[in-house]
Design a protein around this motif. Structure first.
Motif, mmCIF file in Angstrom:
data_model
loop_
_atom_site.group_PDB
_atom_site.id
_atom_site.type_symbol
_atom_site.label_atom_id
_atom_site.label_comp_id
_atom_site.label_asym_id
_atom_site.label_seq_id
_atom_site.Cartn_x
_atom_site.Cartn_y
_atom_site.Cartn_z
ATOM 1 N N ALA A 197 -3.063 -0.591 -5.950
ATOM 2 C CA ALA A 197 -2.204 0.335 -5.218
ATOM 3 C C ALA A 197 -1.227 1.013 -6.160
ATOM 4 O O ALA A 197 -0.930 2.207 -6.019
ATOM 5 N N PHE A 204 6.387 1.990 -0.351
ATOM 6 C CA PHE A 204 5.805 0.665 -0.161
ATOM 7 C C PHE A 204 6.831 -0.130 0.633
ATOM 8 O O PHE A 204 7.934 -0.379 0.142
ATOM 9 N N THR A 242 1.391 -7.583 5.235
ATOM 10 C CA THR A 242 0.451 -6.882 4.357
ATOM 11 C C THR A 242 0.495 -7.517 2.973
ATOM 12 O O THR A 242 1.502 -8.073 2.564
ATOM 13 N N LEU A 248 0.343 -5.824 0.316
ATOM 14 C CA LEU A 248 0.604 -4.723 -0.603
ATOM 15 C C LEU A 248 1.754 -5.074 -1.536
ATOM 16 O O LEU A 248 1.618 -5.069 -2.754
#
Lengths: 304, 448
Positions: free
Chosen positions: A161, A201, A207, A209
């Motif tokens: 990412a 973000f 998540t 992430l």
């Protein structure tokens, strides 16, 4: 002083590596230009390779001794030498055969201070290479990374990412502003050029992430795009595949540290030296560190 | 203005942007409560694409006021859509007020990332409008994009312009002496005659519309239209992605052609989006070389269709251009319904391998084709003429007859299918100017 009865004994370092591709991956991740002069430091702990650009960007690759099948260190002090990074990586690449285990031996110094590489796979044939080294021109700039305050300002984000975001941020054509804010916990990358792009973000628990996030006060710094881009442009595919995370830390003065983990372990063939994957995994990782200096003028809303 | 879309609508939307970006540079956006319209015009003003969306295409569609318009660079929108569609949950577009200088495009990704792009927009865009009534076009055909792409595969990939020659298909096998049925449509590469170093591949392809097209409608004299290949391919990609056939409407050289996806039975009324591509065509007809339809200057003013690109003096294409290099032309036949001389450019092989599976009848023809090529006798050719396949009617005509035919061509009473399309059954391989067994070009060239 060691007696020079036979060459291997006189060498500062003789080490053997059973996955050349892993080393190639690790070193490739710090390539951002065609011609880069690297400084290599040898110690009893392992090999460190440092590259730098214009005092604004520095990258270090840590190859600790546990990555090597054999690591014979017998130098006094810590030898340092300069070598062309591209040349070194391209040379290592010639030893790497896809799908095969390629074991090589690296030795330093050779008779003329060269870096010597030798393949150990076959009894019938040998690939042998010598790479010229230099005395490093200058002392590597110690970025002297210090924490920003009592609590660290850092976050860990999925490497893929991060790379995607930095690739997208090419479009605005400007420097990139990174903002961390505690409430709501989030990281923002922003570019303001001929268009504006903001990538958020958010730190949600559900998540994967943003894996970790530490921030107690808002900070915001700008970094030149080309330096930020260098930190992810050559991340090896294995990092994406292994779903690894990259840790970013903002230190005092806005210095940005970006850390990646690159696997050096061989994916398939088992070697007698390699124990079960679970145990060996932690030490079969090369650590990559980038330091990026912020742009001078922008330090909005930051403490110290 | 606020829009939001996701899922399949987003995929279609991305396909629209890709196609628009292959046509023009700037995207004109016009939104009203009843629809959203995208237009683009290419820099040489020879291609115009328009896509309209109904409100129910979107998850959210809010327009304040009666009409909102602005224009943005297509490159910027393409940058937004670089993110893989599979990772996007939804895309939102926001123009906060009609005079805003930037329009915001936001992607919310499944992995939690949110990307917000602010793209500069021009609020007083110079929006061209071109709406042509499809019903006014006398001729048209419908083709599957895959099939037309396959036919285009016979042409050099760098080909810039292509000519489509449409003739009236005869329903009955005609008198062998004058008419040919079946291969009513010709595709021909157009190479700029003013280009000095012409080492391009010239290709002519005759096809039977009944076999290659889903529909075909043309009556009357043969017409030809010459237009850009790049735009055609862009639109074919678009239609192929949307899994619809392409409907191409045309009239004659100089008049624009219109392409639209064939959506549903009612051509658009059942769908929540529609697209049209209008391409200008060359003023000079390839069928009537040396006799331009009208003086170029006057023609250029008609219907706001400026002459397509290459240069105003390129119009003087003489018949000589075709006849000067007969041996440079590659002549091939459609593999589906014909025989043909192999000119060794390798295209034949591709034809036979890929694409549709030929029927047994066609396989028979292909065999006969090879046979004909090998043998020097005339008997095989005659076999073709009498064969059961009504689509294949080689013309048995003497070369001596050509001047007559040519005269017919130039006059009003045009024969639909030029006799020289067909291999002269009476001629030996050694006869004539060329040693090759080939099809004479349309229109004929001079015998020497």
């Amino acid at each position: 002083m060691s007696t020079s009865a036979t060459e291997p004994e006189a060498a500062d370092l003789v080490c053997q590596l059973d996955n050349v591709q892993g080393m190639v991956d690790a070193l490739t991740s710090v390539r951002w230009k065609r011609h880069q002069d690297a400084v290599v430091e040898l110690s009893e702990h392992g090999i460190v390779l440092i590259v730098e650009e214009s005092r604004c960007l520095q990258a270090k690759v840590y190859l600790q001794r546990e990555l090597f099948v054999r690591y014979g260190y017998s130098a006094q002090g810590r030898p340092r030498f300069g070598v062309s990074l591209g040349l070194f990586v391209d040379c290592l690449n010639t030893f790497s055969v896809p799908g095969h285990s390629s074991t090589i031996e690296i030795q330093y110094p050779g008779p003329d201070m060269q870096l010597l590489l030798k393949s150990l796979d076959s009894a019938n044939a040998c690939i042998y290479a010598e790479i010229r080294t230099r005395i490093p021109d200058m002392v590597s700039w110690d970025y002297n990374f210090e924490p920003a305050g009592s609590t660290p300002l850092s976050f860990t984000v999925k490497s893929s990412a991060l790379k995607e975001a930095i690739d997208d941020l090419e479009w605005p054509g400007s420097s990139i502003q990174i903002t961390l804010q505690p409430v709501p916990p989030s990281v923002t990358f922003r570019g303001d050029g001929h268009g504006n792009l903001q990538i958020d973000f958010k730190y949600y628990v559900n998540t994967d992430l943003l894996v970790a996030f530490h921030c107690d006060h808002q900070v915001s710094y700008r970094y030149k795009y080309k330096f930020l881009h260098a930190t992810t442009s050559n991340i090896p595919a294995s990092v994406i595949k292994d779903n690894r995370g990259s840790k970013l830390t903002i230190g005092r003065g806005g210095m940005l540290k970006v850390q990646h983990l690159v696997s050096v372990a061989r994916p398939s063939i088992s070697h007698s030296h390699v124990d079960s994957a679970g145990y060996q995994q932690p030490s079969r990782i090369a650590y990559i560190e980038f330091f990026v200096k912020p742009e001078e003028d922008e330090a909005t809303g930051n403490d110290s | 203005m606020e829009l939001s879309l996701s899922g399949n609508a987003l995929k279609t939307f991305a396909r629209c942007i890709t196609c628009l970006a292959r046509i023009g540079n700037e995207l004109a956006i016009q939104a009203s409560p009843s629809q959203l319209a995208f237009h683009t015009l290419n820099s040489s003003r020879s291609a115009y694409q328009s896509i309209t969306f109904k409100p129910d295409f979107f998850d959210v569609f809010t327009i304040s006021g009666t009409q909102v318009q602005c224009s943005v660079l297509l490159k910027a929108i393409s940058a937004v859509l670089r993110t893989p569609l599979t990772s996007i949950d939804h895309l939102s577009v926001l123009l906060p007020d009609p005079d805003a200088s930037k329009v915001q495009w936001t992607l919310d990704c499944y992995n939690g990332m949110r990307k917000a792009y602010w793209i500069t927009c021009n609020i007083e865009p110079d929006i061209q409008h071109l709406s042509l009534d499809r019903r006014k076009f006398p001729s048209s055909f419908v083709v599957r994009p895959r099939d037309l792409n396959r036919l285009l595969g016979n042409f050099q990939s760098t080909l810039q312009e292509i000519t489509i020659i449409a003739t009236e298909p005869s329903s009955l096998p005609s008198d062998a002496a004058s008419e040919i049925g079946g291969k009513a449509v010709e595709l021909r590469s157009y190479i700029d005659p003013t280009k000095e170093n012409d080492s391009s591949l010239h290709t002519q392809l005759w096809i039977d519309p009944a076999e290659e097209f889903v529909q075909y409608a043309h009556v009357g004299d043969p017409v030809d239209v010459t237009f850009g290949v790049k735009e055609l391919k862009a639109f074919l990609s678009f239609c192929e992605g949307c899994e619809v056939d392409v409907h191409l409407y045309f009239e004659k050289a100089g008049e624009p052609i219109l392409m639209a996806p064939k959506l549903g039975v009612d051509d658009g009324s059942t769908s929540n989006f529609d697209a049209t591509l209008v391409l200008a065509t060359m003023l000079i007809s390839q069928l009537h070389e040396g006799n331009p339809m009208e003086p170029p200057a006057a023609a250029a003013m008609r219907h706001d269709q400026p002459f397509h690109g290459t240069g105003s003096q390129a119009q003087e294409r003489t018949r000589g251009n075709v006849s000067e290099y007969p041996s440079d032309h590659t002549r091939i036949w459609s593999d589906i319904s014909g025989s043909g001389a192999k000119s060794g450019n390798g295209v034949e092989e591709r034809h036979v391998e890929g694409g549709r599976n030929p029927t047994t009848k066609e396989l028979g023809e292909i065999q006969r084709m090879s046979t004909m090529h090998i043998s020097e006798g005339r008997s095989d050719v005659r076999n073709m003429a009498r064969g059961p396949n009504p689509n294949c009617h080689p013309m048995e005509t003497d070369r001596a007859r050509e001047p007559q035919e040519r005269a017919d061509m130039e006059g009003h009473g045009l024969s639909q299918h030029h006799p020289s399309n067909w291999v002269d059954a009476d001629e030996d391989d050694d006869e004539g100017d060329e040693a090759e067994l080939c099809v004479q070009s349309t229109p004929p060239y001079h015998e020497e």
